[in-house]
Design a protein around this motif. Sequence first.
Motif, PDB file in Angstrom:
ATOM      1  N   LYS A 202       0.855  -1.174   0.000  1.00  0.00           N
ATOM      2  CA  LYS A 202       0.000   0.000   0.000  1.00  0.00           C
ATOM      3  C   LYS A 202       0.890   1.222   0.000  1.00  0.00           C
ATOM      4  CE  LYS A 202      -4.317  -1.268   2.078  1.00  0.00           C
ATOM      5  NZ  LYS A 202      -5.266  -0.967   3.135  1.00  0.00           N
ATOM      6  N   LYS A 203       0.478   2.186  -0.782  1.00  0.00           N
ATOM      7  CA  LYS A 203       1.213   3.438  -0.770  1.00  0.00           C
ATOM      8  C   LYS A 203       0.902   4.135   0.541  1.00  0.00           C
ATOM      9  CE  LYS A 203       1.141   3.965  -5.715  1.00  0.00           C
ATOM     10  NZ  LYS A 203       0.682   4.743  -6.849  1.00  0.00           N
ATOM     11  N   PRO A 204       1.911   4.702   1.181  1.00  0.00           N
ATOM     12  CA  PRO A 204       1.669   5.312   2.492  1.00  0.00           C
ATOM     13  C   PRO A 204       0.708   6.496   2.443  1.00  0.00           C
ATOM     14  CG  PRO A 204       3.885   5.788   1.727  1.00  0.00           C
ATOM     15  CD  PRO A 204       3.284   4.816   0.752  1.00  0.00           C
ATOM     16  N   PHE A 205       0.655   7.183   1.325  1.00  0.00           N
ATOM     17  CA  PHE A 205      -0.200   8.369   1.233  1.00  0.00           C
ATOM     18  C   PHE A 205      -0.749   8.414  -0.179  1.00  0.00           C
ATOM     19  CE2 PHE A 205      -0.796  13.047   2.165  1.00  0.00           C
ATOM     20  CZ  PHE A 205      -1.579  12.830   3.273  1.00  0.00           C
ATOM     21  N   SER A 206      -1.950   7.944  -0.389  1.00  0.00           N
ATOM     22  CA  SER A 206      -2.514   7.829  -1.731  1.00  0.00           C
ATOM     23  C   SER A 206      -2.908   9.196  -2.276  1.00  0.00           C
ATOM     24  CB  SER A 206      -3.721   6.904  -1.710  1.00  0.00           C
ATOM     25  OG  SER A 206      -4.784   7.516  -1.022  1.00  0.00           O
ATOM     26  N   VAL A 207      -3.241   9.208  -3.563  1.00  0.00           N
ATOM     27  CA  VAL A 207      -3.654  10.450  -4.220  1.00  0.00           C
ATOM     28  C   VAL A 207      -4.918  10.991  -3.564  1.00  0.00           C
ATOM     29  CG1 VAL A 207      -4.468  11.429  -6.399  1.00  0.00           C
ATOM     30  CG2 VAL A 207      -2.572   9.805  -6.392  1.00  0.00           C
ATOM     31  N   LYS A 208      -5.856  10.093  -3.217  1.00  0.00           N
ATOM     32  CA  LYS A 208      -7.094  10.538  -2.575  1.00  0.00           C
ATOM     33  C   LYS A 208      -6.784  11.169  -1.212  1.00  0.00           C
ATOM     34  CE  LYS A 208     -11.742   9.070  -1.509  1.00  0.00           C
ATOM     35  NZ  LYS A 208     -12.739   8.024  -1.584  1.00  0.00           N
ATOM     36  N   SER A 209      -5.880  10.569  -0.460  1.00  0.00           N
ATOM     37  CA  SER A 209      -5.497  11.131   0.841  1.00  0.00           C
ATOM     38  C   SER A 209      -4.836  12.490   0.679  1.00  0.00           C
ATOM     39  CB  SER A 209      -4.535  10.192   1.569  1.00  0.00           C
ATOM     40  OG  SER A 209      -5.145   8.958   1.837  1.00  0.00           O
ATOM     41  N   LYS A 210      -4.040  12.629  -0.387  1.00  0.00           N
ATOM     42  CA  LYS A 210      -3.385  13.909  -0.638  1.00  0.00           C
ATOM     43  C   LYS A 210      -4.407  14.987  -0.975  1.00  0.00           C
ATOM     44  CE  LYS A 210       0.936  11.932  -2.233  1.00  0.00           C
ATOM     45  NZ  LYS A 210       1.846  11.730  -3.365  1.00  0.00           N
ATOM     46  N   THR A 211      -5.423  14.614  -1.740  1.00  0.00           N
ATOM     47  CA  THR A 211      -6.468  15.581  -2.094  1.00  0.00           C
ATOM     48  C   THR A 211      -7.256  15.994  -0.858  1.00  0.00           C
ATOM     49  OG1 THR A 211      -6.628  14.599  -4.289  1.00  0.00           O
ATOM     50  CG2 THR A 211      -8.468  15.982  -3.581  1.00  0.00           C
ATOM     51  N   ILE A 212      -7.589  15.034  -0.014  1.00  0.00           N
ATOM     52  CA  ILE A 212      -8.303  15.348   1.230  1.00  0.00           C
ATOM     53  C   ILE A 212      -7.445  16.246   2.117  1.00  0.00           C
ATOM     54  CG2 ILE A 212      -9.201  14.355   3.376  1.00  0.00           C
ATOM     55  CD1 ILE A 212     -10.137  11.951   1.655  1.00  0.00           C
ATOM     56  N   ALA A 213      -6.158  15.958   2.189  1.00  0.00           N
ATOM     57  CA  ALA A 213      -5.242  16.793   2.977  1.00  0.00           C
ATOM     58  C   ALA A 213      -5.190  18.211   2.410  1.00  0.00           C
ATOM     59  CB  ALA A 213      -3.848  16.172   3.011  1.00  0.00           C
ATOM     60  N   ALA A 214      -5.201  18.330   1.072  1.00  0.00           N
ATOM     61  CA  ALA A 214      -5.186  19.661   0.446  1.00  0.00           C
ATOM     62  C   ALA A 214      -6.475  20.413   0.768  1.00  0.00           C
ATOM     63  CB  ALA A 214      -5.002  19.531  -1.068  1.00  0.00           C
ATOM     64  N   TYR A 215      -7.609  19.709   0.779  1.00  0.00           N
ATOM     65  CA  TYR A 215      -8.880  20.325   1.163  1.00  0.00           C
ATOM     66  C   TYR A 215      -8.813  20.828   2.604  1.00  0.00           C
ATOM     67  CZ  TYR A 215     -12.018  19.159  -2.735  1.00  0.00           C
ATOM     68  OH  TYR A 215     -12.661  19.110  -3.940  1.00  0.00           O
ATOM     69  N   ILE A 216      -8.302  20.004   3.496  1.00  0.00           N
ATOM     70  CA  ILE A 216      -8.237  20.374   4.920  1.00  0.00           C
ATOM     71  C   ILE A 216      -7.302  21.553   5.125  1.00  0.00           C
ATOM     72  CG2 ILE A 216      -7.480  19.588   7.202  1.00  0.00           C
ATOM     73  CD1 ILE A 216      -8.565  16.787   6.379  1.00  0.00           C
ATOM     74  N   LEU A 217      -6.120  21.499   4.516  1.00  0.00           N
ATOM     75  CA  LEU A 217      -5.163  22.601   4.661  1.00  0.00           C
ATOM     76  C   LEU A 217      -5.730  23.907   4.105  1.00  0.00           C
ATOM     77  CD1 LEU A 217      -1.784  20.864   3.784  1.00  0.00           C
ATOM     78  CD2 LEU A 217      -2.464  21.811   5.993  1.00  0.00           C
ATOM     79  N   THR A 218      -6.413  23.823   2.975  1.00  0.00           N
ATOM     80  CA  THR A 218      -6.984  25.025   2.380  1.00  0.00           C
ATOM     81  C   THR A 218      -8.140  25.562   3.221  1.00  0.00           C
ATOM     82  OG1 THR A 218      -6.339  24.190   0.203  1.00  0.00           O
ATOM     83  CG2 THR A 218      -7.911  26.015   0.263  1.00  0.00           C
ATOM     84  N   ALA A 219      -8.956  24.668   3.780  1.00  0.00           N
ATOM     85  CA  ALA A 219     -10.051  25.114   4.657  1.00  0.00           C
ATOM     86  C   ALA A 219      -9.485  25.803   5.898  1.00  0.00           C
ATOM     87  CB  ALA A 219     -10.929  23.931   5.048  1.00  0.00           C
ATOM     88  N   LEU A 220      -8.406  25.267   6.449  1.00  0.00           N
ATOM     89  CA  LEU A 220      -7.755  25.910   7.599  1.00  0.00           C
ATOM     90  C   LEU A 220      -7.160  27.260   7.207  1.00  0.00           C
ATOM     91  CD1 LEU A 220      -5.987  22.842   9.262  1.00  0.00           C
ATOM     92  CD2 LEU A 220      -7.954  24.124  10.145  1.00  0.00           C
TER      93      LEU A 220
END
Length: 153
Positions: A17-35
């Motif tokens: 398993k990739k440690p940080f998938s593309v979907k996880s990266k997108t969710i992280a980008a959403y969270i960082l941008t919302a913050l």
Amino acid sequence: MNIVKRSKKWNLRLSRKKPFSVKSKTIAAYILTALFASWIGTYLDLYFVGNEWYSFPLRPYSAIFTINIVFTLIGLPILTAFFLYFMGKLNIWKKGVFIIIVSLVMTLVEKQSEAFGWFNHHDQWEHSYSFFGYCFFMIIVWKFFRWVNSIMN
């Protein structure tokens, strides 16, 4: 003499398993941008309230906070996530129209919230300031999201 048979399971490749998938990266980008949007919104509210350009007569914890923390800490991040989702679905021309329409709607919502007593502007405030402010804010938030996404991918 013992003969050991090799298990067929050993021939299967173990998928890592990739440690940080593309979907996880997108969710992280959403969270960082919302913050980020929440942070910018909070400081803009503090600046404008501090300079008496507008105020929030009805707000939680009014003895402690001069701004409406519910909107900046909950409402703004949720609205930012919706904004980013829809912006990701549009082409470049539709993004511009979308930003203009959302800015107009937010300006009208601002005027309506004044009618409800949730928001007060200084007598010299022009609502065109709000329109251009919302446009600028959304462009910055979108650029930040794209920048974070490019770093993470």
